[in-house]
Motif scaffolding. Structure first.
Motif, PDB file in Angstrom:
ATOM      1  N   ALA A  97       0.819  -1.384   0.207  1.00 32.27           N
ATOM      2  CA  ALA A  97      -0.046  -0.103  -0.037  1.00 32.27           C
ATOM      3  C   ALA A  97       0.774   1.174   0.018  1.00 32.27           C
ATOM      4  O   ALA A  97       0.662   2.172  -0.779  1.00 32.27           O
ATOM      5  N   PHE A  98       2.092   1.321   0.824  1.00 30.92           N
ATOM      6  CA  PHE A  98       2.909   2.351   0.768  1.00 30.92           C
ATOM      7  C   PHE A  98       3.550   2.322  -0.678  1.00 30.92           C
ATOM      8  O   PHE A  98       3.627   3.696  -1.115  1.00 30.92           O
ATOM      9  N   SER A  99       3.907   1.440  -1.216  1.00 29.00           N
ATOM     10  CA  SER A  99       4.351   1.301  -2.697  1.00 29.00           C
ATOM     11  C   SER A  99       3.800   2.081  -3.657  1.00 29.00           C
ATOM     12  O   SER A  99       3.884   3.010  -4.358  1.00 29.00           O
ATOM     13  N   ARG A 100       2.291   1.845  -3.520  1.00 23.91           N
ATOM     14  CA  ARG A 100       1.409   2.400  -4.356  1.00 23.91           C
ATOM     15  C   ARG A 100       1.309   4.041  -4.192  1.00 23.91           C
ATOM     16  O   ARG A 100       1.021   4.863  -5.091  1.00 23.91           O
ATOM     17  N   ARG A 101       1.133   4.320  -3.016  1.00 24.86           N
ATOM     18  CA  ARG A 101       1.039   5.773  -2.566  1.00 24.86           C
ATOM     19  C   ARG A 101       2.148   6.544  -3.356  1.00 24.86           C
ATOM     20  O   ARG A 101       2.158   7.651  -3.790  1.00 24.86           O
ATOM     21  N   VAL A 102       3.613   5.676  -3.086  1.00 22.04           N
ATOM     22  CA  VAL A 102       4.819   6.531  -3.652  1.00 22.04           C
ATOM     23  C   VAL A 102       4.724   6.659  -4.987  1.00 22.04           C
ATOM     24  O   VAL A 102       5.019   7.724  -5.405  1.00 22.04           O
ATOM     25  N   MET A 103       4.275   5.550  -5.765  1.00 23.13           N
ATOM     26  CA  MET A 103       4.255   5.701  -7.183  1.00 23.13           C
ATOM     27  C   MET A 103       3.342   6.650  -7.720  1.00 23.13           C
ATOM     28  O   MET A 103       3.333   7.046  -8.946  1.00 23.13           O
TER      29      MET A 103
ATOM     30  N   LEU B 295       3.990  10.166   3.575  1.00 19.80           N
ATOM     31  CA  LEU B 295       3.759   8.843   2.873  1.00 19.80           C
ATOM     32  C   LEU B 295       3.224   7.518   3.895  1.00 19.80           C
ATOM     33  O   LEU B 295       2.126   6.812   3.942  1.00 19.80           O
ATOM     34  N   LEU B 296       4.190   7.497   5.033  1.00 18.60           N
ATOM     35  CA  LEU B 296       3.929   6.378   5.954  1.00 18.60           C
ATOM     36  C   LEU B 296       2.705   6.762   6.813  1.00 18.60           C
ATOM     37  O   LEU B 296       1.896   5.628   7.010  1.00 18.60           O
TER      38      LEU B 296
END
Length: 399
Positions: free
Chosen positions: A40-46, A132-133
């Motif tokens: 979920a964090f990865s998707r927010r970053v991208m 983002l975290l």
């Protein structure tokens, strides 16, 4: 004995939760809630506009996507008898912005609750990652009690308190930082994992380079390894060793492409240029025979070494300061492959050649051999440590 947290600033999490972390049940490594949170964090970053301005933040997001984590889990074999050690206390380095997040994520993947001391230096990327975290935790709150990000100065009392809370202490920093942190005692079964100040080198085969069709792309890869973080990472090469026949032509072309890229992308501050010139003077006085081989531009300062000696690497620079050496064979790099040497970045050298060299030399250093462009790729085997193994404990079952 009460903990002394005077002067502690909690950036993410709750101060009241710190002393309760010891009561949290450790998780199995690569647990489903952790993988879901990191994905979920990865998707927010991208999808975050601000994150896209920082290549190291994007790289972090790519590293922790579900497919990447699943591959890491598969590479770690059977972990059914392992469980997190408990609380991990991470002291992040000041010179690499995203390192604190990789350390945190490693703690989570190994099943631990995590207290992370953020870098004291004001990196914009730290704020982006922390935001983002926080946003991800609001959507995936099950891990909120397992994460606490803090800032404080060098108060011994806080080091003492956080060290007393933890089962594993992970220290990223120079020898002085490690010595300072280690003044704070751990409980009897706690472990220290220290990532000390180290250096890295690159080895390029000139003949392979000259026939390589993508010289601009290789320059970009080397830029990512070095100037993307001002050469401040331990894994950023500070010495380039050339092998092969036509080394003069290859070196000229390589640095020409690299210079053009750096002139376009790298913001050279005056203080950096002065520091590089000063370092050149120091090396020249202490090591007779050193030659400056770069032009008049302050963007890149290159010095050619007449011999390889591990002591000269103590004078390595950053922000575009490179040492060079022309070798007849791989055995000549043995002198700089002591325990302080972390990563060897390579181009044009075969795997068989490295295997033969490793079996002959058996260097005390060199924990990683990676292609140029991959030196900053974090993995769960770092600095010679198997981090999943070290951050978990084994539950032996005989029935």
């Amino acid at each position: 004995m009460p903990y002394n947290f005077d002067g502690l600033n909690v950036v993410l999490g709750e101060l009241s939760a710190l002393t309760l972390m010891k009561e949290l049940p450790p998780l199995p490594p690569f647990s489903d809630p952790v993988i879901a949170f990191l994905d979920a964090f990865s998707r927010r970053v991208m999808h975050d506009g601000e994150a896209k301005s920082w290549p190291d933040v994007i790289s972090l997001g790519f590293w922790c996507r579900r497919a990447s984590i699943e591959k890491m889990r598969a590479n770690n074999g059977d972990l059914s008898n392992r469980i997190g050690r408990g609380v991990a206390f991470h002291i992040a380095p000041g010179n690499v912005a995203a390192n604190f997040a990789y350390s945190l994520f490693t703690g989570l993947l190994s099943g631990n609750a995590n207290i992370v001391r953020l870098p004291g230096r004001d990196h914009p990327q730290v704020s982006v990652i922390t935001r983002l975290l926080d946003e991800t935790l609001h959507l995936e709150p099950s891990l909120a009690s397992y994460i606490c990000l803090v800032r404080y100065d060098r108060q011994q009392a806080i080091n003492d308190a956080l060290s007393a809370c933890c089962d594993t202490r992970i220290i990223w920093g120079g020898d002085e930082t490690i010595a300072q942190i280690r003044r704070s005692p751990l409980h009897a079964r706690a472990l220290d994992i220290a990532f000390s100040d180290r250096y890295s080198i690159a080895v390029i085969d000139a003949d392979s380079y000259l026939i390589h069709p993508e010289k601009k792309q290789l320059a970009q890869a080397f830029y990512n390894d070095t100037l993307l973080n001002d050469q401040n990472a331990c894994s950023s090469p500070s010495l380039v060793v050339w092998t092969g026949r036509d080394t003069d032509t290859a070196r000229s072309l390589f640095w020409q492409h690299f210079q053009i890229l750096a002139e376009k992308r790298y913001p050279l501050e005056p203080v950096m240029a002065i520091e590089k010139r000063a370092r050149l003077c120091v090396i020249s006085t202490q090591y007779p025979g050193v030659k400056k081989v770069s032009g008049e531009s302050n963007m890149l300062v290159r010095v050619e070494l007449p011999t390889l000696d591990a002591s000269v690497l103590a004078l390595r620079g950053n922000c575009g300061f490179f040492m060079e050496y022309v070798a007849n064979n791989l055995d000549e790099i043995n002198a700089v492959c002591g325990e302080r040497c972390q990563t060897l970045a390579s181009f044009g050298i075969s795997s068989d050649a490295f295997s033969a060299w490793l079996s002959r030399a058996r260097p005390k250093g060199i924990d990683r051999i990676v292609p140029i462009g991959r030196t900053l790729d974090f993995s769960l085997q770092w600095d010679g440590y198997d981090l999943i193994a070290m951050l978990t404990r084994t539950v032996a079952r005989v029935c």
